[in-house]
Design a protein around this motif. Sequence first.
Motif, short mmCIF file in Angstrom:
data_model
loop_
_atom_site.label_atom_id
_atom_site.label_comp_id
_atom_site.label_asym_id
_atom_site.label_seq_id
_atom_site.Cartn_x
_atom_site.Cartn_y
_atom_site.Cartn_z
N GLU A 732 -14.29 44.41 -40.96
CA GLU A 732 -13.15 43.62 -41.43
C GLU A 732 -11.97 44.53 -41.75
O GLU A 732 -10.81 44.20 -41.46
CB GLU A 732 -13.54 42.81 -42.66
N ALA A 733 -12.26 45.68 -42.35
CA ALA A 733 -11.19 46.62 -42.69
C ALA A 733 -10.48 47.11 -41.43
O ALA A 733 -9.25 47.27 -41.41
CB ALA A 733 -11.76 47.81 -43.47
N LEU A 734 -11.24 47.32 -40.37
CA LEU A 734 -10.65 47.76 -39.09
C LEU A 734 -9.74 46.67 -38.52
O LEU A 734 -8.66 46.97 -38.00
CB LEU A 734 -11.76 48.10 -38.10
N GLN A 735 -10.16 45.41 -38.65
CA GLN A 735 -9.33 44.31 -38.16
C GLN A 735 -8.02 44.23 -38.95
O GLN A 735 -6.94 44.06 -38.37
CB GLN A 735 -10.08 42.98 -38.30
N ILE A 736 -8.12 44.36 -40.25
CA ILE A 736 -6.92 44.25 -41.09
C ILE A 736 -5.96 45.39 -40.81
O ILE A 736 -4.74 45.20 -40.68
CB ILE A 736 -7.33 44.23 -42.58
N GLU A 737 -6.51 46.61 -40.70
CA GLU A 737 -5.66 47.77 -40.42
C GLU A 737 -4.99 47.64 -39.05
O GLU A 737 -3.82 47.98 -38.87
CB GLU A 737 -6.49 49.05 -40.48
N SER A 738 -5.74 47.11 -38.08
CA SER A 738 -5.17 46.90 -36.74
C SER A 738 -4.02 45.92 -36.80
O SER A 738 -2.98 46.11 -36.14
CB SER A 738 -6.26 46.40 -35.79
N LYS A 739 -4.18 44.85 -37.58
CA LYS A 739 -3.12 43.85 -37.71
C LYS A 739 -1.84 44.49 -38.23
O LYS A 739 -0.74 44.23 -37.72
CB LYS A 739 -3.60 42.75 -38.66
N LYS A 740 -1.97 45.37 -39.24
CA LYS A 740 -0.80 46.02 -39.82
C LYS A 740 -0.10 46.92 -38.78
O LYS A 740 1.13 46.92 -38.66
CB LYS A 740 -1.21 46.86 -41.03
N ARG A 741 -0.90 47.67 -38.09
CA ARG A 741 -0.30 48.65 -37.15
C ARG A 741 0.32 47.95 -35.94
O ARG A 741 1.35 48.40 -35.44
CB ARG A 741 -1.35 49.68 -36.71
N VAL A 742 -0.29 46.89 -35.46
CA VAL A 742 0.30 46.12 -34.36
C VAL A 742 1.63 45.54 -34.81
O VAL A 742 2.63 45.57 -34.08
CB VAL A 742 -0.65 45.01 -33.89
N ALA A 743 1.66 45.03 -36.04
CA ALA A 743 2.89 44.44 -36.56
C ALA A 743 4.00 45.49 -36.67
O ALA A 743 5.17 45.21 -36.39
CB ALA A 743 2.64 43.81 -37.93
N ALA A 744 3.62 46.72 -37.05
CA ALA A 744 4.62 47.77 -37.21
C ALA A 744 5.29 48.12 -35.88
O ALA A 744 6.46 48.52 -35.85
CB ALA A 744 3.98 49.02 -37.82
N THR A 745 4.58 47.95 -34.79
CA THR A 745 5.17 48.26 -33.48
C THR A 745 6.12 47.16 -33.01
O THR A 745 6.89 47.37 -32.07
CB THR A 745 4.07 48.41 -32.41
N LYS A 746 6.05 46.00 -33.67
CA LYS A 746 6.85 44.82 -33.28
C LYS A 746 6.58 44.42 -31.82
O LYS A 746 7.43 43.82 -31.16
CB LYS A 746 8.34 45.09 -33.49
N SER A 747 5.40 44.78 -31.33
CA SER A 747 5.06 44.45 -29.95
C SER A 747 5.06 42.95 -29.72
O SER A 747 5.51 42.46 -28.67
CB SER A 747 3.67 45.01 -29.61
N GLU A 748 4.52 42.20 -30.71
CA GLU A 748 4.41 40.76 -30.53
C GLU A 748 5.76 40.08 -30.49
O GLU A 748 5.93 39.04 -29.86
CB GLU A 748 3.53 40.17 -31.63
N GLU A 749 6.76 40.72 -31.11
CA GLU A 749 8.10 40.13 -31.08
C GLU A 749 8.69 40.20 -29.68
O GLU A 749 9.20 39.21 -29.16
CB GLU A 749 9.02 40.87 -32.08
N GLN A 829 -15.21 31.16 -41.94
CA GLN A 829 -14.04 31.98 -41.62
C GLN A 829 -13.75 32.95 -42.74
O GLN A 829 -13.82 32.59 -43.92
CB GLN A 829 -12.83 31.08 -41.37
N THR A 830 -13.43 34.16 -42.42
CA THR A 830 -13.17 35.19 -43.42
C THR A 830 -11.68 35.47 -43.49
O THR A 830 -10.88 34.99 -42.69
CB THR A 830 -13.91 36.49 -43.07
N VAL A 831 -11.35 36.33 -44.45
CA VAL A 831 -9.95 36.73 -44.60
C VAL A 831 -9.46 37.43 -43.34
O VAL A 831 -8.33 37.24 -42.88
CB VAL A 831 -9.80 37.67 -45.82
N ALA A 832 -10.37 38.22 -42.71
CA ALA A 832 -9.97 38.95 -41.50
C ALA A 832 -9.62 38.00 -40.38
O ALA A 832 -8.71 38.24 -39.60
CB ALA A 832 -11.12 39.88 -41.07
N ASP A 833 -10.36 36.86 -40.29
CA ASP A 833 -10.05 35.88 -39.25
C ASP A 833 -8.64 35.36 -39.42
O ASP A 833 -7.88 35.20 -38.47
CB ASP A 833 -11.04 34.71 -39.31
N ALA A 834 -8.30 35.09 -40.68
CA ALA A 834 -6.96 34.56 -40.94
C ALA A 834 -5.90 35.58 -40.58
O ALA A 834 -4.82 35.24 -40.09
CB ALA A 834 -6.85 34.17 -42.41
N CYS A 835 -6.23 36.85 -40.80
CA CYS A 835 -5.26 37.91 -40.49
C CYS A 835 -5.05 38.04 -38.99
O CYS A 835 -3.98 38.42 -38.54
CB CYS A 835 -5.73 39.24 -41.06
N MET A 836 -6.13 37.80 -38.22
CA MET A 836 -6.02 37.97 -36.77
C MET A 836 -5.21 36.85 -36.15
O MET A 836 -4.73 36.95 -35.05
CB MET A 836 -7.40 38.06 -36.13
#
Length: 836
Positions: A732-749, A829-836
Amino acid sequence: MIQIEEIEIVEFRGIRHLKRSLGRRSFGIAGPNGTGKSGIVDAIEFALTGNITRLGGAGTAELSVKAHAPHVDASKKPETALVRLQVYAPALKKSFMIERSVKNPGAAVLKPSSAETRALLAQLETHPEFALSRREIIKYILVPAGKRSQYVQELLRLDQLEKLRVSLQRVANDAKRDHGRAEVEDRRTKSDFFHHLGIATPNKTDLLASVNARRAVLKLDPVADLAPENALKVGINPDAEHEASQPFSKLGAKNDLASFLKRLAVSQEITITGAKSDAVAALAQLTDDPALLRGVKQRALVERGLELVEGDACPLCDGPWEMALLATHLQEKIAKADAASTALKQLALAIDPLAAHLRAMALDAGKVAEWCEKASPPIDATSLRSHAKALDGDRDTLDKVVRDPAAIAHALQALGRLGASPAVELLQPADRLAAYIETLSDPSKEQEAKEFLIVAQEKYDQCRGTQQTLNIAAQQAETASAVFSHYGTVSTAMLEGIYDKVQKDFTEYYSFINRDDEANFEGKLSASFGKLAFDVDFYGRGRFPPGAYHSEGHQDGMGLCLYLALVKHTLGDGFTLAVLDDVLMSVDAGHRREVCALLKQKFPNTQFVLTTHDGVWLKFMQSEKLVQSTLSFGGWTVDSGPQVWNEGHVWTQIQKHLANDNVFLAAGTLRRYLEFTSTILADNLRARIEYHGNGQYDLGDLWPGVLAAWKARLKEARDSASSWGKNIQDAEALQIESKKRVAATKSEEWMINKAVHYNAWADLQSKEFAAVVSSFQQLLQLMQCPNTDCGEFLCVSPIKGDKEVLRCSCSAVSLNLVPKRTDAPRPAQTVADACM
């Protein structure tokens, strides 16, 4: 023979400076076309042999190592262009350094230098086959049998066999031609002899009867045999013989004049006119086909040039050439002149009888001229002398045209004169001589008998001489033919033994890499004198040439397997290094895994240096343990050479650009590196990428699929951990950290809003773009093994079928993707699911 421990390249080809440790392990190089991969291949070949194959061969006459091996900016300073190899020799169990400079490519510096290392280097210099490029691989497959034989024998170090075969064939052909000419001359002298004796059927009984009839007139004993010397005129007083030799002999003049007139008539007979037509046709074939004529003209020059090759220069123009390459180049030209050789043989067959006829005519004309000059008063024989000289000139011209096509025009003129009606001025002295002969009183029977026997002896001696020459020529022709034939039998048998071994290995290798559909494959190498046929099985339907039914990918696979079989036979245990330049990319994609397995299993002691333009394929070779270290090129500039792409190099390059406030270059470098890594990650994570028929994908095509696959694999790892009740918090920690780093790249934007695209990076300020760089660097680090000795991007295993684990090759990271089978309800569903 050797394995490479370290390579250093300085100002060589497109490389300014590159130093890399290989550690005697297999090494892979990847990069787009034109980024400098082949420069490393050239450098290895140059260091070991002093030569660069791609700077030699057909179409490269204007290229040379000395002029074009240095980097373009160092072309005037060849001493700065050099390659250093630290190598290990298994047979010697020692390491040493080889340094070679372009300024003096023929002399390498060895450290330490010993008799052993010098001998090993000399052996390496004669074995350039350790390197194979993609453009060369097919030459063993889709070439004529004669050319394949040449290539294969060169690789097997058997090319001297072919050279000797060609020499023996030339000797046999020359001896056969000499024998033919000796036969013609022998027939001429015998015909002249029998004509003098007045016998139509040449047999010993009639011959002796004619001779003994004259001896009876002189009351001399008859001769029973022709064996003793001077048998025909034995018993004649030498003084009488001298008198008989003085002018003028009515009988001798009459016979020689009759022979001359008969020879003129023979020029109109079918035997001569037919040979003349054949010769004209053969010459017309050459003049009507410029390419064929050029081949004929070049052949003699090239053969002579090949004999004169001694140093690193062309013996004809003094242009710079590597000696081995020049010899190979000239041999290829000779091989291409096969059609020219056939045309020359046809021409020689037609010319030989004509040349013999011209010689006989010249001799007869000369004899008649002599009788004219002995007449009293002398008869002007200028026209006969001129005619005899012209006939000799025409004969020389016809002999010359077989060797020198430059004489074609003169040969056609000579043929035009042959058989033409005799000129009036030529017949006038003959007519006058005939009239003069008629005015002479007939000699006494005794005098006539003396002259007859003396002349008969002269002609008989000529027959003995030409018969002796014929016997020698026949023996030489028979010996040359027997030697040529025996050499062919022995060499073919020897080659068949070698080819049987090569064929067995080739079949084994190709069946190995195609065991899914051609496990019963069989290849057949069939040696015949000067040729090597190659047929392969096609799915049990029979054996055919490789190009008949197999695809290009399969043909390239055959070329690689045949090359490996040949080198194995040539080097044996000395096959410790092979440089394959983009070769594996030519093998069809479905069998590359098997090729990796082949190289690993069949050649465990061979260090492979492999290049490819496909970064994914490089990673595949690494994951399959075919290569233990890699090098990736991301670009190339003439000023700096290849752009080496690894984590440290790329981020350092970008920071340098930003320090110079050059966001444009920094953005371009980041974009190209992300495209490069995206191709690897897309394959590693089994991402779904929209297919493009042109095979071209940019960052916008790859990155969205990579991120989607990355998220999916992390979710699968979290679900698996949850089902097993192990390492849930880590997943779960890996999923959350990935979410943060993907967001920092603004790739999804910019994936959602096409107006905000990575192309706009170049419009950012240096400080703003530095934040973008940092975000992507941190995200990619999350996708990599944290072990600095590994550092690989995580990869799904296996590459096909159900996904089982996400890991690196060192297994420092290993995320289970297989959930525990259970009938229990799915976890909430876990917190990580919501983050993804």
